[in-house]
Design a protein around this motif. Sequence first.
Motif, short mmCIF file in Angstrom:
data_model
loop_
_atom_site.label_atom_id
_atom_site.label_comp_id
_atom_site.label_asym_id
_atom_site.label_seq_id
_atom_site.Cartn_x
_atom_site.Cartn_y
_atom_site.Cartn_z
N THR A 1 0.84 -1.31 0.06
CA THR A 1 -0.05 0.11 0.07
C THR A 1 0.85 1.11 0.03
O THR A 1 0.35 2.44 -0.45
N ARG A 2 2.09 1.13 0.44
CA ARG A 2 3.14 2.41 0.39
C ARG A 2 4.39 2.15 -0.47
O ARG A 2 4.89 3.05 -0.72
N ASP A 3 4.15 1.24 -1.43
CA ASP A 3 5.27 0.94 -2.29
C ASP A 3 5.13 2.14 -3.41
O ASP A 3 4.03 2.21 -3.97
N GLN A 4 6.29 2.68 -3.58
CA GLN A 4 6.31 3.94 -4.70
C GLN A 4 6.95 3.35 -5.96
O GLN A 4 7.30 4.23 -6.83
N GLY B 1 0.43 -1.10 -8.49
CA GLY B 1 1.18 -0.11 -8.58
C GLY B 1 1.37 0.31 -10.03
O GLY B 1 1.95 1.15 -10.76
N LEU B 2 0.63 -0.77 -11.16
CA LEU B 2 0.30 -0.36 -12.37
C LEU B 2 -1.21 -0.03 -12.64
O LEU B 2 -2.19 -0.08 -11.97
N THR B 3 -1.43 0.60 -13.84
CA THR B 3 -2.97 0.97 -14.27
C THR B 3 -3.54 -0.48 -14.55
O THR B 3 -2.89 -1.46 -14.57
N ALA C 1 1.61 3.45 -12.23
CA ALA C 1 0.64 4.42 -11.81
C ALA C 1 0.95 5.60 -10.74
O ALA C 1 0.09 6.30 -10.47
N ARG C 2 2.17 5.54 -10.04
CA ARG C 2 2.40 6.33 -8.77
C ARG C 2 3.88 6.24 -8.74
O ARG C 2 4.55 5.32 -9.22
N GLY D 1 4.09 6.60 -15.28
CA GLY D 1 4.06 6.58 -16.86
C GLY D 1 5.19 5.46 -17.47
O GLY D 1 4.80 5.21 -18.61
N GLU D 2 5.97 5.15 -16.70
CA GLU D 2 7.05 3.92 -17.33
C GLU D 2 6.27 2.80 -17.55
O GLU D 2 5.24 2.40 -16.90
#
Length: 258
Positions: free
Chosen positions: A45-48, A92-94, A118-119, A124-125
């Motif tokens: 939930t916190r992974d950037q 973490g992905l769209t 996504a974040r 955008g990668e």
Amino acid sequence: MTVKLLLVSVTTAVAIAPAGTTARLAACPLVFGHGGYPTGANPWTRDQIRQPNHPRGVNDQQAWGADGVEGDVQLTREGTKAVMWHNTTTNGLTGVNRAITDLWWAAGSDNLRDRSVARGPYQGEGVYTLRQWLDHVRSRGLVALLEIKPEAKNVLSDSAHAASGWREISDPIKERQGAQRILLYSKDTWIQGELAKRHPGLLKGSAARWTDSVAWEEPPPSWTGNTAQWQSVLGQTPASVMTNYTKDYRAWLSGRCA
């Protein structure tokens, strides 16, 4: 009194810097850049999404002083494509959250190829194949360190899909290892054993030793909490180390090794 002071001064100088000697610094280790992943409960939930599993992340690691980068290898559905991604799911992905091993690489509207981060700093990668990633790492003159993620075991140990799964992992490595330094490991003991059979000369072993002591969190903790551990590991003259703090570690190394 003057003579005694002169004798003390000369004796002290000789003890500190004997004539004709110079201090020798140990060789600096190779530095492998890694992306931090939160610890504690529900880390996803916190992974950037800081892992260098794409060109922008690889380029940043090189700019920060890395000699190599650690990337994460996953397999898509039925072992049809080896891809670079660290999470068990597409968190973490769209798109809708799905297990990586449930998705096709390019087939269907809900595929992995058409998703993007996504974040976080690499929003955008896209997602890249193992071949694409290895080629980019080589173009930057870096060493590739591959972690085969435990989730791949479901495919690699399945008699129906193991052959295609292993080809997806092994063929890109074999195609490039003559012209590119590639190291391999897995935290899954079964996968690690299979890697030892299939690629015995490429196992990470003691290379890229972990050097940080600060548990990663978001936002990232200060690098300064690592210095005692960094010094301890450096004192053991490792050939290479792995760190979440590539830029800070490289700056800290200055003057401590040659």
